[in-house]
Design an enzyme around this catalytic site. Structure first.
Site, PDB file in Angstrom:
ATOM      1  N   GLY A   1      -7.350 -18.607 -12.611  1.00 59.28           N
ATOM      2  CA  GLY A   1      -7.245 -19.964 -13.130  1.00 59.28           C
ATOM      3  C   GLY A   1      -6.057 -20.691 -12.520  1.00 59.28           C
TER       4      GLY A   1
ATOM      5  CB  ILE B   1      -1.064 -21.182 -15.392  1.00 53.66           C
ATOM      6  CG1 ILE B   1      -0.965 -22.645 -15.862  1.00 53.66           C
ATOM      7  CG2 ILE B   1       0.294 -20.486 -15.535  1.00 53.66           C
ATOM      8  CD1 ILE B   1      -0.537 -22.829 -17.310  1.00 53.66           C
TER       9      ILE B   1
ATOM     10  CG  LEU C   1      -1.478 -16.307 -17.862  1.00 54.75           C
ATOM     11  CD1 LEU C   1      -1.226 -16.895 -16.478  1.00 54.75           C
ATOM     12  CD2 LEU C   1      -0.350 -16.701 -18.797  1.00 54.75           C
TER      13      LEU C   1
ATOM     14  CB  THR D   1     -11.404 -17.195 -25.307  1.00 55.50           C
ATOM     15  OG1 THR D   1     -12.752 -17.357 -24.906  1.00 55.50           O
ATOM     16  CG2 THR D   1     -10.569 -16.710 -24.141  1.00 55.50           C
TER      17      THR D   1
ATOM     18  CE1 TYR E   1      -6.763 -23.372 -25.977  1.00 55.38           C
ATOM     19  CE2 TYR E   1      -4.732 -24.510 -26.536  1.00 55.38           C
ATOM     20  CZ  TYR E   1      -5.425 -23.645 -25.717  1.00 55.38           C
ATOM     21  OH  TYR E   1      -4.797 -23.052 -24.664  1.00 55.38           O
TER      22      TYR E   1
END
Ligand code: UDP
Length: 325
Positions: free
Chosen positions: A10, A12, A77, A96, A150
């Protein structure tokens, strides 16, 4: 030493992988479900036999557990990115965060494997007293605005991490990222800077949501991954939640104007009322700015924003991509 990065291809993750590749001798496993990660983000690394890219899902305990167990440290991450994606797929995004993080922490216990947990400034929600310090109260909006799902899940991740530290002495550091930006970030699911840069380069109107007075503190990804690496390798950071960001705030209107200037674009700014943004119950934090004193006291430095440098890096990347397609 073997290092595992979940979300390794991804935005980062790929920058952290580059830092580890260049600054350590580690063997590096990049684990990603490719929901937003791209193998092209790490193609400069995967030619080398020190780096392996594995496709998989952190929710899948049987897959992630042995990878954590054979690693000497883990940067966790993997997460859904972008407000739009979270609103579109709230369940997937929460699973997730909740199941994935529990799987990683649980697998790390036996060997006391150090784990970095990526959290988010989204947890400060609609708090108004900037700068935000880690000890401040969090002010999340109503459950009906799914954006906050989130932050709710990340809040549980933080508490889980501290519980593993308390109950199992697991060396775990939690970093709250503040609007990390830079090359390779996708604008597909929100993410204001790549969207504005793309709009400006195409001379299309820049879509400012609300009146543009809302602020964000943008942090260059190269500084964020340096802080990430140092937090996991600094024992004083273990058992702590620490802001990772640069303290300077910029309004979204000013951001749009700077991007238009830097790209010498003919674009205009168009203001989109919040009710017309992709979700009818869209809520937008009005201010966001980190108090970096804890990061400074643990690492001896903190990221500093050079917004023009950040923007020029992204403009250069997007210009190159456009030129080569
Ligand atoms: N934003 C905007 N236009 C866009 C995308 C985002 O004005 O096309 C605004 C958004 O409302 C927020 C800020 O830019 O105030 C940062 O949005 P982003 O989704 O990048 O991150 P957030 O900080 O909201 O998680």
């Amino acid at each position: 030493m073997q290092t595992l990065i979940t979300g390794g291809s991804g935005f980062i993750g790929s920058h952290l992988a580059t830092l580890l590749f260049e600054e350590t001798d580690d063997d590096i496993i990049l684990f990603d479900d490719f929901s937003t990660g791209r193998s092209s983000n790490v193609s400069h690394l995967t030619d080398h036999n020190r780096v392996e890219l594995i496709e998989g899902d952190v929710i899948d305990k049987e897959t992630i557990t042995p990878l954590v167990q054979q690693s000497d440290r883990v940067f966790h991450l993997a997460a859904a990115v972008g407000v739009q994606r979270i609103v579109d797929k709230p369940l997937r995004s929460m699973r997730t965060n909740l199941i994935g993080t529990e799987n990683v922490l649980d697998a790390a216990v036996d060997d006391q494997t150090p784990v970095f947990i990526a959290s988010s400034s989204e947890l400060y929600g609609k708090a108004e007293a900037v700068p935000f310090a880690e000890s401040d109260d969090r002010v999340l909006g109503p459950t009906s605005s799914l954006r906050w799902s989130y932050a709710s899940a990340k809040a549980v991740d933080e508490s889980l991490a501290l519980a593993y530290y308390r109950d199992h002495d697991l060396p775990v550091a939690v970093g709250r990222y503040f609007n990390i930006v830079g090359p390779r970030q996708t604008g597909q699911y929100g993410m204001v800077i790549p969207r504005f840069v793309e709009q400006a380069l195409e001379n299309k109107p820049l879509t400012v949501y609300g009146d543009g007075t809302q602020t964000r503190s943008f942090t260059h990804v190269t500084e964020a991954v340096k802080a990430t690496y140092e937090l996991l390798t600094t024992p004083e950071a273990h058992g702590e939640v620490i802001n990772v960001g640069a303290p300077e705030a910029t309004s979204i209107k000013e951001l749009a104007e700077r991007i238009i200037n830097l790209t010498e674009s003919n674009s205009e700014i168009t203001y989109i009322p919040y009710e017309e943004v992709y979700s009818e119950d869209f809520e937008d934090p009005q201010q966001r700015e980190p108090d970096v004193s804890k990061l400074e006291s643990v690492l001896g430095w903190h990221p500093t924003t050079d917004l023009d440098r950040i923007l020029n890096d992204i403009i250069e990347e997007q210009t190159t991509v456009t030129a080569s397609t």
